[in-house]
Design an enzyme around this catalytic site. Structure first.
Site, PDB file in Angstrom:
ATOM      1  N   ARG A   1      -6.271   6.305   3.193  1.00 52.71           N
ATOM      2  CA  ARG A   1      -5.875   7.458   2.383  1.00 52.71           C
ATOM      3  C   ARG A   1      -6.984   8.503   2.344  1.00 52.71           C
ATOM      4  O   ARG A   1      -6.735   9.682   2.198  1.00 52.71           O
ATOM      5  CB  ARG A   1      -5.512   6.989   0.970  1.00 52.71           C
ATOM      6  CG  ARG A   1      -4.186   6.243   0.955  1.00 52.71           C
ATOM      7  CD  ARG A   1      -3.869   5.673  -0.380  1.00 52.71           C
ATOM      8  NE  ARG A   1      -4.845   4.650  -0.766  1.00 52.71           N
ATOM      9  CZ  ARG A   1      -4.643   3.734  -1.700  1.00 52.71           C
ATOM     10  NH1 ARG A   1      -3.499   3.731  -2.355  1.00 52.71           N
ATOM     11  NH2 ARG A   1      -5.562   2.837  -1.989  1.00 52.71           N
TER      12      ARG A   1
ATOM     13  N   GLU B   1      10.032 -13.023   6.028  1.00 51.43           N
ATOM     14  CA  GLU B   1       9.350 -14.312   6.217  1.00 51.43           C
ATOM     15  C   GLU B   1      10.132 -15.383   5.465  1.00 51.43           C
ATOM     16  O   GLU B   1      10.586 -15.128   4.345  1.00 51.43           O
ATOM     17  CB  GLU B   1       7.923 -14.215   5.682  1.00 51.43           C
ATOM     18  CG  GLU B   1       7.111 -13.207   6.507  1.00 51.43           C
ATOM     19  CD  GLU B   1       5.671 -13.048   6.033  1.00 51.43           C
ATOM     20  OE1 GLU B   1       5.236 -13.780   5.126  1.00 51.43           O
ATOM     21  OE2 GLU B   1       4.990 -12.170   6.582  1.00 51.43           O
TER      22      GLU B   1
ATOM     23  N   ARG C   1       1.067  -6.522   6.139  1.00 60.56           N
ATOM     24  CA  ARG C   1       2.350  -6.984   5.622  1.00 60.56           C
ATOM     25  C   ARG C   1       3.419  -6.574   6.630  1.00 60.56           C
ATOM     26  O   ARG C   1       3.317  -5.509   7.238  1.00 60.56           O
ATOM     27  CB  ARG C   1       2.672  -6.334   4.262  1.00 60.56           C
ATOM     28  CG  ARG C   1       1.891  -6.891   3.093  1.00 60.56           C
ATOM     29  CD  ARG C   1       2.384  -8.281   2.684  1.00 60.56           C
ATOM     30  NE  ARG C   1       1.714  -8.800   1.510  1.00 60.56           N
ATOM     31  CZ  ARG C   1       0.672  -9.638   1.527  1.00 60.56           C
ATOM     32  NH1 ARG C   1       0.175 -10.051   2.675  1.00 60.56           N
ATOM     33  NH2 ARG C   1       0.141 -10.091   0.398  1.00 60.56           N
TER      34      ARG C   1
ATOM     35  N   HIS D   1       1.863 -16.190   8.960  1.00 63.43           N
ATOM     36  CA  HIS D   1       1.179 -15.643   7.771  1.00 63.43           C
ATOM     37  C   HIS D   1       0.047 -16.577   7.323  1.00 63.43           C
ATOM     38  O   HIS D   1       0.058 -17.098   6.206  1.00 63.43           O
ATOM     39  CB  HIS D   1       2.181 -15.392   6.633  1.00 63.43           C
ATOM     40  CG  HIS D   1       1.666 -14.410   5.630  1.00 63.43           C
ATOM     41  ND1 HIS D   1       2.482 -13.576   4.891  1.00 63.43           N
ATOM     42  CD2 HIS D   1       0.398 -14.117   5.223  1.00 63.43           C
ATOM     43  CE1 HIS D   1       1.744 -12.824   4.079  1.00 63.43           C
ATOM     44  NE2 HIS D   1       0.467 -13.140   4.268  1.00 63.43           N
TER      45      HIS D   1
HETATM   46  P1  NAP Z   1      -8.309  -2.927   0.266  1.00 59.71           P
HETATM   47  O1  NAP Z   1      -9.773  -3.173   0.238  1.00 59.71           O
HETATM   48  O2  NAP Z   1      -7.640  -2.393  -0.940  1.00 59.71           O
HETATM   49  O3  NAP Z   1      -8.022  -1.963   1.522  1.00 59.71           O
HETATM   50  C1  NAP Z   1      -6.771  -1.388   1.771  1.00 59.71           C
HETATM   51  C2  NAP Z   1      -6.944  -0.232   2.737  1.00 59.71           C
HETATM   52  O4  NAP Z   1      -5.635   0.294   3.014  1.00 59.71           O
HETATM   53  C3  NAP Z   1      -7.768   0.914   2.160  1.00 59.71           C
HETATM   54  O5  NAP Z   1      -8.627   1.451   3.144  1.00 59.71           O
HETATM   55  C4  NAP Z   1      -6.715   1.950   1.783  1.00 59.71           C
HETATM   56  O6  NAP Z   1      -7.131   3.300   1.887  1.00 59.71           O
HETATM   57  C5  NAP Z   1      -5.668   1.700   2.851  1.00 59.71           C
HETATM   58  N1  NAP Z   1      -4.367   2.199   2.418  1.00 59.71           N
HETATM   59  C6  NAP Z   1      -3.681   1.891   1.299  1.00 59.71           C
HETATM   60  N2  NAP Z   1      -2.545   2.590   1.241  1.00 59.71           N
HETATM   61  C7  NAP Z   1      -2.512   3.368   2.344  1.00 59.71           C
HETATM   62  C8  NAP Z   1      -1.614   4.320   2.842  1.00 59.71           C
HETATM   63  N3  NAP Z   1      -0.470   4.615   2.202  1.00 59.71           N
HETATM   64  N4  NAP Z   1      -1.904   4.944   4.015  1.00 59.71           N
HETATM   65  C9  NAP Z   1      -3.050   4.643   4.680  1.00 59.71           C
HETATM   66  N5  NAP Z   1      -3.946   3.734   4.258  1.00 59.71           N
HETATM   67  C10 NAP Z   1      -3.677   3.112   3.107  1.00 59.71           C
HETATM   68  O7  NAP Z   1      -7.521  -4.263   0.628  1.00 59.71           O
HETATM   69  P2  NAP Z   1      -7.993  -5.505   1.507  1.00 59.71           P
HETATM   70  O8  NAP Z   1      -8.660  -6.490   0.642  1.00 59.71           O
HETATM   71  O9  NAP Z   1      -8.698  -5.007   2.721  1.00 59.71           O
HETATM   72  O10 NAP Z   1      -6.559  -6.112   1.902  1.00 59.71           O
HETATM   73  C11 NAP Z   1      -5.628  -5.304   2.604  1.00 59.71           C
HETATM   74  C12 NAP Z   1      -4.287  -5.985   2.710  1.00 59.71           C
HETATM   75  O11 NAP Z   1      -4.344  -7.033   3.666  1.00 59.71           O
HETATM   76  C13 NAP Z   1      -3.747  -6.692   1.470  1.00 59.71           C
HETATM   77  O12 NAP Z   1      -3.213  -5.784   0.514  1.00 59.71           O
HETATM   78  C14 NAP Z   1      -2.681  -7.593   2.057  1.00 59.71           C
HETATM   79  O13 NAP Z   1      -1.449  -6.919   2.148  1.00 59.71           O
HETATM   80  C15 NAP Z   1      -3.201  -7.861   3.484  1.00 59.71           C
HETATM   81  N6  NAP Z   1      -3.633  -9.265   3.626  1.00 59.71           N
HETATM   82  C16 NAP Z   1      -2.989 -10.072   4.523  1.00 59.71           C
HETATM   83  C17 NAP Z   1      -3.373 -11.398   4.661  1.00 59.71           C
HETATM   84  C18 NAP Z   1      -2.710 -12.320   5.653  1.00 59.71           C
HETATM   85  O14 NAP Z   1      -2.643 -13.523   5.394  1.00 59.71           O
HETATM   86  N7  NAP Z   1      -2.240 -11.816   6.772  1.00 59.71           N
HETATM   87  C19 NAP Z   1      -4.404 -11.923   3.873  1.00 59.71           C
HETATM   88  C20 NAP Z   1      -5.060 -11.078   2.983  1.00 59.71           C
HETATM   89  C21 NAP Z   1      -4.661  -9.751   2.878  1.00 59.71           C
HETATM   90  P3  NAP Z   1      -8.259   3.924   0.901  1.00 59.71           P
HETATM   91  O15 NAP Z   1      -9.496   3.121   1.186  1.00 59.71           O
HETATM   92  O16 NAP Z   1      -8.406   5.323   1.367  1.00 59.71           O
HETATM   93  O17 NAP Z   1      -7.746   3.747  -0.476  1.00 59.71           O
END
Ligand code: NAP
Length: 312
Positions: free
Chosen positions: A172, A258, A229, A276
């Site tokens: 963002r 899923e 996701r 996942h």
């Molecule tokens: P985070 O630190 O909150 O990072 C999320 C990133 O996504 C941030 O850089 C944010 O931008 C960006 N973002 C959010 N909304 C957006 C949008 N509309 N357009 C563009 N960018 C956007 O979260 P995290 O800890 O890295 O985790 C991220 C996600 O990974 C989780 O929410 C979850 O869905 C997924 N996940 C998946 C697994 C799996 O098992 N596969 C495990 C853990 C997590 P800004 O920095 O500019 O706000």
């Protein structure tokens, strides 16, 4: 008196084990069963997993609700706006899973480009003695685009640096503290890279962010890896792009439905699938269970919560 907690969905056994040392855990159960439960009006805490659904109706069945503790970093299944309206907090488990999810992202990049599942199957099936495998695609040096440069996105970038991959990203907002190229528009980002990796939250803000136009911009030599996701990709458009050579391949840990990905994905040779499992190691799941439990313990001790979600 031992407090009773409601499980929103079947919980990870490590979470259940940690909770059962101090609490009585009920559920998951139907709305009707919950309405009839003798402890319903006393329940202050819902315990949930990263994929749990916690709708307003579940919260409204619990007049004493104060906390929803999610064992997972993603909480797109929780109606956070309604929780805030109800005066309840939501916590999650950030950071402790960064390494595992970033490791899996790199593993999927390597698997889909170097065709590791096919190579494994080739040896097992006794094909090796009959001749070699077709050549694969080199990952090191590929231009990497990361969609979401948060905690896990940065862990992926850190690893990709060791592979000599030039890194660009979208989020963002630009991160002035990071040495990577910010590209505001995802389609523009896709057109500039060979490997596009998704690691944003799910939910309305990112729904189908990767559509047919983004896949076309990625191009016939481009790969996509999704550890975010399933909802972030238009999965039907992805299938079509993979079938028609619009992109080269995909590594997918998450799916729109899923545990039932679109059937076409199950048979394609240019796709690597995992169920996942981004954070699915013993050490990380234990750390997640401990943190999710610590937030609940703090609530009952009247202490500040350790990891509330940013909206709270
Ligand atoms: P985070 O630190 O909150 O990072 C999320 C990133 O996504 C941030 O850089 C944010 O931008 C960006 N973002 C959010 N909304 C957006 C949008 N509309 N357009 C563009 N960018 C956007 O979260 P995290 O800890 O890295 O985790 C991220 C996600 O990974 C989780 O929410 C979850 O869905 C997924 N996940 C998946 C697994 C799996 O098992 N596969 C495990 C853990 C997590 P800004 O920095 O500019 O706000």
């Amino acid at each position: 008196m031992t407090p009773t907690l409601l499980a929103a969905s079947p919980l990870n056994p490590l979470f259940v084990k940690a909770l059962q040392t101090k609490y009585s855990v009920i559920g998951p159960m139907s709305h009707d069963a919950l309405m009839a439960h003798p402890d319903r009006e006393l329940i202050e805490v819902i315990a949930a997993g990263g994929e749990s659904k916690v709708p307003a109706s579940m919260m409204d069945a619990l007049p004493a609700l104060k906390l929803i503790s999610v064992m997972g970093v993603g909480y797109d299944g929780v109606d956070v706006g309604h929780a805030i309206q109800r005066g309840a907090m939501v916590t999650h488990t950030p950071n402790v899973l960064n390494d595992d999810v970033a490791d899996l992202a790199i593993a999927l990049m390597l698997s889909v480009t170097r065709r590791i599942p096919q190579a494994h199957q080739f040896v097992r099936a006794g094909e090796w003695a009959k001749g070699g495998l077709p050549l694969a695609t080199k990952l090191s040096g590929m231009r990497l685009g990361i969609v979401g440069m948060g905690r896990i996105g940065q862990a992926i970038a850190h690893r990709a640096e060791a592979f000599g991959m030039p890194i660009a990203y979208t989020a963002r907002s630009a991160k002035s503290n990071l040495p990577y190229t910010f590209v505001a528009d995802i389609e523009a980002l896709a057109s500039q890279v060979d490997m596009l990796t998704l690691i944003t939250p799910g939910g309305a803000g990112t729904h189908h962010m990767v559509n047919a136009a983004v896949l076309k911009a990625l191009g016939p030599k481009g790969y996509i890896v999704n550890v975010a996701r399933g909802s972030v990709i238009d999965e039907a458009a992805l299938v079509e792009a993979l079938q028609t050579g619009v992109i080269a391949g995909a590594g997918l840990d998450v799916f729109e439905n899923e545990p039932t990905p679109l059937p076409a994905l199950l048979t394609m040779d240019n796709v690597v699938l995992t169920p996942h499992v981004g954070s699915a190691t013993d050490a990380t799941r234990q750390a997640m269970a401990d943190l999710a439990t610590a937030n609940i313990n703090r609530h009952f001790a009247g202490e500040p919560l350790e990891t509330p979600v940013p909206e709270c």
